[in-house]
Write a protein that holds these residues in place. Structure first.
Motif, PDB file in Angstrom:
ATOM      1  N   GLN A   1       0.856  -1.197   0.000  1.00  0.00           N
ATOM      2  CA  GLN A   1       0.000   0.000   0.000  1.00  0.00           C
ATOM      3  C   GLN A   1       0.885   1.237   0.000  1.00  0.00           C
ATOM      4  O   GLN A   1       2.008   1.180   0.502  1.00  0.00           O
ATOM      5  CB  GLN A   1      -0.906   0.018   1.235  1.00  0.00           C
ATOM      6  CG  GLN A   1      -0.143  -0.059   2.543  1.00  0.00           C
ATOM      7  CD  GLN A   1      -1.051  -0.346   3.730  1.00  0.00           C
ATOM      8  OE1 GLN A   1      -1.820   0.497   4.150  1.00  0.00           O
ATOM      9  NE2 GLN A   1      -0.964  -1.560   4.252  1.00  0.00           N
ATOM     10  N   GLY A   2       0.413   2.309  -0.559  1.00  0.00           N
ATOM     11  CA  GLY A   2       1.072   3.617  -0.507  1.00  0.00           C
ATOM     12  C   GLY A   2       2.587   3.632  -0.597  1.00  0.00           C
ATOM     13  O   GLY A   2       3.157   3.961  -1.618  1.00  0.00           O
ATOM     14  N   SER A   3       3.245   3.243   0.474  1.00  0.00           N
ATOM     15  CA  SER A   3       4.703   3.337   0.514  1.00  0.00           C
ATOM     16  C   SER A   3       5.327   1.938   0.560  1.00  0.00           C
ATOM     17  O   SER A   3       4.631   0.938   0.677  1.00  0.00           O
ATOM     18  CB  SER A   3       5.118   4.119   1.752  1.00  0.00           C
ATOM     19  OG  SER A   3       4.574   3.464   2.877  1.00  0.00           O
ATOM     20  N   ASP A   4       6.665   1.907   0.491  1.00  0.00           N
ATOM     21  CA  ASP A   4       7.371   0.613   0.516  1.00  0.00           C
ATOM     22  C   ASP A   4       7.483   0.054   1.920  1.00  0.00           C
ATOM     23  O   ASP A   4       7.684  -1.137   2.117  1.00  0.00           O
ATOM     24  CB  ASP A   4       8.815   0.787   0.005  1.00  0.00           C
ATOM     25  CG  ASP A   4       8.822   1.147  -1.450  1.00  0.00           C
ATOM     26  OD1 ASP A   4       7.788   0.926  -2.094  1.00  0.00           O
ATOM     27  OD2 ASP A   4       9.855   1.662  -1.919  1.00  0.00           O
TER      28      ASP A   4
ATOM     29  N   THR B   1      11.240   4.324  18.119  1.00  0.00           N
ATOM     30  CA  THR B   1      10.194   3.671  17.339  1.00  0.00           C
ATOM     31  C   THR B   1      10.307   2.164  17.576  1.00  0.00           C
ATOM     32  O   THR B   1      11.287   1.681  18.157  1.00  0.00           O
ATOM     33  CB  THR B   1      10.318   3.974  15.831  1.00  0.00           C
ATOM     34  OG1 THR B   1      11.530   3.406  15.345  1.00  0.00           O
ATOM     35  CG2 THR B   1      10.298   5.471  15.567  1.00  0.00           C
ATOM     36  N   LYS B   2       9.306   1.416  17.108  1.00  0.00           N
ATOM     37  CA  LYS B   2       9.296  -0.007  17.464  1.00  0.00           C
ATOM     38  C   LYS B   2       9.797  -0.915  16.339  1.00  0.00           C
ATOM     39  O   LYS B   2      10.468  -1.904  16.600  1.00  0.00           O
ATOM     40  CB  LYS B   2       7.881  -0.424  17.881  1.00  0.00           C
ATOM     41  CG  LYS B   2       7.343   0.363  19.090  1.00  0.00           C
ATOM     42  CD  LYS B   2       8.145   0.074  20.348  1.00  0.00           C
ATOM     43  CE  LYS B   2       7.823   0.974  21.519  1.00  0.00           C
ATOM     44  NZ  LYS B   2       6.556   0.780  22.164  1.00  0.00           N
ATOM     45  N   ALA B   3       9.451  -0.573  15.101  1.00  0.00           N
ATOM     46  CA  ALA B   3       9.871  -1.463  14.007  1.00  0.00           C
ATOM     47  C   ALA B   3       9.751  -0.727  12.684  1.00  0.00           C
ATOM     48  O   ALA B   3       8.895   0.150  12.527  1.00  0.00           O
ATOM     49  CB  ALA B   3       8.987  -2.714  13.975  1.00  0.00           C
ATOM     50  N   VAL B   4      10.614  -1.096  11.772  1.00  0.00           N
ATOM     51  CA  VAL B   4      10.503  -0.599  10.401  1.00  0.00           C
ATOM     52  C   VAL B   4      10.237  -1.835   9.546  1.00  0.00           C
ATOM     53  O   VAL B   4      11.065  -2.746   9.503  1.00  0.00           O
ATOM     54  CB  VAL B   4      11.814   0.073   9.934  1.00  0.00           C
ATOM     55  CG1 VAL B   4      11.644   0.651   8.532  1.00  0.00           C
ATOM     56  CG2 VAL B   4      12.234   1.148  10.916  1.00  0.00           C
ATOM     57  N   VAL B   5       9.077  -1.884   8.918  1.00  0.00           N
ATOM     58  CA  VAL B   5       8.737  -3.102   8.179  1.00  0.00           C
ATOM     59  C   VAL B   5       8.537  -2.786   6.699  1.00  0.00           C
ATOM     60  O   VAL B   5       7.881  -1.815   6.336  1.00  0.00           O
ATOM     61  CB  VAL B   5       7.472  -3.792   8.759  1.00  0.00           C
ATOM     62  CG1 VAL B   5       7.717  -4.179  10.208  1.00  0.00           C
ATOM     63  CG2 VAL B   5       6.229  -2.945   8.647  1.00  0.00           C
TER      64      VAL B   5
END
Ligand code: NOJ
Ligand code: CA
Length: 708
Positions: free
Chosen positions: A148-151, A264-268
């Protein structure tokens, strides 16, 4: 008649499943119809779920969703509507684990797949799918972020709630981003805050609490005598470990992810599947012990060939350092640079255990007694400059100490039919280990090692990282995958707690991630709790088999007494399943008790069938297991307080007779005052036999049943 009843049950089940015509809520039931899960979107478009067991609420309506790092619209938990009608599916399959408590595992559940969408002020529509599974032994859900929208998405919080039905009893350890090495507390949910605030934190070299109401998973819970639950996660891949934080006023837990250094918690990357959030449910404590839900929620292994993954019974040049009898290090030097330090010019302090002569002594003993491997710690340079220093470069994992002959010792071990087990203490420096890992694994290939015990003592480096955040979780799995490229098995200490990943990566044969035997004097309840908590994610390298409990008797200066009887230490080989089992004590202590040692030599570490006969968290566990390679059965028990138990052997096949060897606590045995008193008896038994067993405080028993 049976099939008629089954058909009626199936019709009843179908009638209670499905989605409301408005699509606002859906209900699905477990295959046996006892557990029902309801999913709903409330009037604000917030997703929620609730669970009943035999008609009683066990999880009250609990919200779901996320917050993301998008200043224009951080909300990923409300305003949703259905993107499609939710889909249900029934799955009933069987799979074969590479090693385990049973040779086949049934994977049977009802699935509910929900697809949600919402308009977002920040541009493209937001999409969130939720996959639910309802098993006979619990429920699980995972979030799926479609493309969706972004990577990618930056997740700043997760809002999964677990609203408890009442003020349950919990067996818990404090929430911590770095360690699980705690004794368990037993309390009502409402008491967690006051106990947590008063808990002595044991002074681990790396510990980071986050909330007085924070606890870790797997969290064991009990309602009445007919309600046992456990909250954990499954398939922790590329995501931070989930803790739980309790709101005492509503008795509601919420997920609490371990943060990255920037908070922050996670970059997915998208699409992305989160780990599963799991609630195990049963009406007997043994249901929780026998539950395979965590493995079932993990993916099948992608490995084409698993023949190189074998169960391992091992000894170690280890307990003598843990007890302080000898040392990992070779010299007293300190504060040097490993790259330039000249060990050949340094004066040895004379207490280095991993020297060629001593290692040969262990090899001789381990080989003569049928062990597969011998762990040798302190074989490599750097140990003088390690503990608590937080240096980036302490170990290179390839250079042996001058008195450890790498080739000679491996050749010697192989000539006797065993292997050495590698040891990589990373000193918590993940970049350093990543950099050396391939050379370290290649060195293992060269000398014929196929298993490594790794460890992450101290704070994770670089500073600001934590043991359980997304970066560290990625590293632990990377180490397992890269080890698999070399056909190497991994036993990682201080790594993140396991979440059933050993189904997918069966070369992950062990983890520590809890208080193990190296703490020497844990409470007598501890072993009766771990199988309900830590072991739900996978095997633990608990390192049992301590026969000489007065540690000062051989390691002068050590004031500890191990609080476990000899029979308890034998029972643990059954009650704490692991394909990797150590006999942790020193050869000379086993030589003192060859009759009891016989059980450790005999006990298998891989099983075709397991039956949990009786259990209560914090009190006792009794389990019977059938050897994978023979018709022989083994039974073991451990107890916190003295317990007499009538052991019925009705699990044996009718008509067959077995020779039973019973290793039991002597009547006068007691883990604190008389730990080494045991009795061994033999008799001929069959499925009608009942054996009365007495377990002492901190005691236990072990029985081998060899088919005649
Ligand atoms: C901690 C591990 O748990 C222990 O088993 C090991 O001996 C030490 N680290 C040294 O690496
Ligand atoms: Ca440890």
């Amino acid at each position: 008649m049976k099939s008629f009843l089954a058909a009626l049950a199936a019709i009843a089940l179908l009638a209670t499943q499905g989605c409301a015509p408005t699509g606002s809520d859906c209900s699905v039931a477990s295959p046996d119809g006892r557990i029902h899960l309801t999913f709903a979107l409330n009037s604000e478009g917030c997703p929620s779920y609730a669970v009943t067991f035999d008609g009683d609420t066990v999880v009250r309506p609990s919200l779901m969703g996320f917050e993301v790092a998008d200043p224009a619209d951080p909300d990923f938990h409300s305003g949703f509507s259905f993107a499609a009608r939710p889909a249900m599916e029934s799955v009933d399959s069987v799979w074969v684990p590479v090693w385990g408590e049973n040779d086949t595992i049934v994977n049977r559940y009802t699935a509910l797949n929900v697809r949600l969408t919402k308009k977002s002020s920040s541009g493209a529509d937001r999409l969130l799918n939720i996959a639910f599974r309802v098993y006979d032994d619990g429920i699980a859900f995972r979030y799926i972020f479609p493309a969706q929208g972004s990577d990618s998405l930056v997740i700043t919080d997760e809002y999964s709630q677990f609203a408890m039905p009442s003020d349950l009893t919990a067996w818990w350890i404090p929430g911590d981003y770095d360690t699980q090495e705690y004794e368990y507390n037993r309390s009502r949910l409402s008491e967690i805050r006051s106990i947590n605030e008063g808990t002595d934190k044991l002074g681990n070299v790396s510990q980071t609490g986050f909330s007085p109401t924070g606890v870790q998973t797997s969290l064991m819970l009990k309602g009445s005598d007919s309600l046992y639950m456990n909250i954990h996660e499954a398939a922790l891949v590329d995501f931070p470990a989930m803790h739980l934080d309790l709101d005492p006023s509503t008795l509601t837990f919420r997920s609490w992810l371990t943060p990255l250094p920037d908070g922050t918690k996670a970059v997915v990357g998208l699409p992305f599947r989160t780990p599963w959030r799991v609630v195990m449910i049963g009406d007997e404590a043994t249901d929780i012990l026998a539950s395979d839900i965590i493995y079932n929620l993990n993916d099948p292994t992608p490995y084409d060939d698993t023949s190189w993954i074998t169960p391992v019974k091992y000894m170690g040049v280890w307990w003598e350092m843990i007890t302080g009898k000898s040392a990992w290090s070779y010299t007293d030097a300190e504060n040097f640079d490993l790259a330039t330090f000249d060990y050949s010019k340094a004066r040895p302090h004379g207490r280095h255990a991993a020297n060629t002569a001593n290692v040969k002594r262990y090899i001789d003993f381990a080989a003569a007694n049928g062990f597969d491997q011998l762990l040798v710690e302190g074989w490599n340079t750097g140990w003088e400059d390690w503990f608590g220093k937080e240096k980036e470069f302490v170990f290179d994992f390839v250079t042996p100490y001058p008195d450890f002959d790498l080739k000679e010792l491996n050749d010697y071990a192989h000539s006797k039919g065993i292997r050495l087990m590698m040891h990589h203490e990373t000193s918590g420096s993940i970049p350093n280990y990543e950099q050396w890992m391939d050379s370290a694994y290649s060195l293992m290939d060269t000398y014929g090692y196929n298993a490594v015990k790794s460890g992450y003592v101290g704070n994770i480096l670089p500073k600001g990282e934590n043991h359980y955040n997304q970066n560290s979780v990625r590293h632990y799995l990377n180490a397992i995958r890269r080890a698999a490229d070399h056909k190497i098995m991994v036993n990682a200490h201080e790594a993140v707690r396991p979440t059933g990943l050993a189904r997918t990566y069966p070369n992950l044969v062990g983890n520590e991630s809890a208080l193990g035997t190296e703490y020497q004097n844990m409470s007598t309840a501890h072993e009766t709790i771990l199988p309900f908590t830590r072991l739900k994610g996978g095997p633990m390298d608990f390192t049992p088999g301590i026969f000489r409990t007065d540690l000062g008797s051989f390691a002068p200066g050590n004031k500890e007494h191990k609080r476990a009887t000899t029979a308890n230490q034998l029972g643990v080989y059954l009650t704490m399943y692991s394909p990797l089992q150590m006999a942790a004590d020193l050869p000379e202590h086993y030589m003192e008790k060859p009759d009891a040692f016989q059980f450790i030599k005999d006990v298998p570490v891989d099983w075709s069938e397991s039956r949990y006969l009786a259990a209560e968290p914090g009190e006792y566990i009794i389990v019977a297991r059938r050897d994978k390679k023979s018709p022989d059965w083994y039974v073991g028990g451990v107890a916190n307080e003295p317990l007499d138990y009538q052991l019925s052997l009705s699990f044996l096949p009718a008509g067959a007779s077995y020779e039973a060897t019973i290793y039991a606590d002597a009547p006068e045995a007691d883990a604190l005052t008389n730990p080494e008193a045991y009795v061994i008896t033999t008799s001929t038994v069959d499925s009608s036999t009942v054996i009365p067993v007495h377990m002492a405080r901190g005691g236990g028993f072990a029985i081998s049943l060899k088919k005649q």
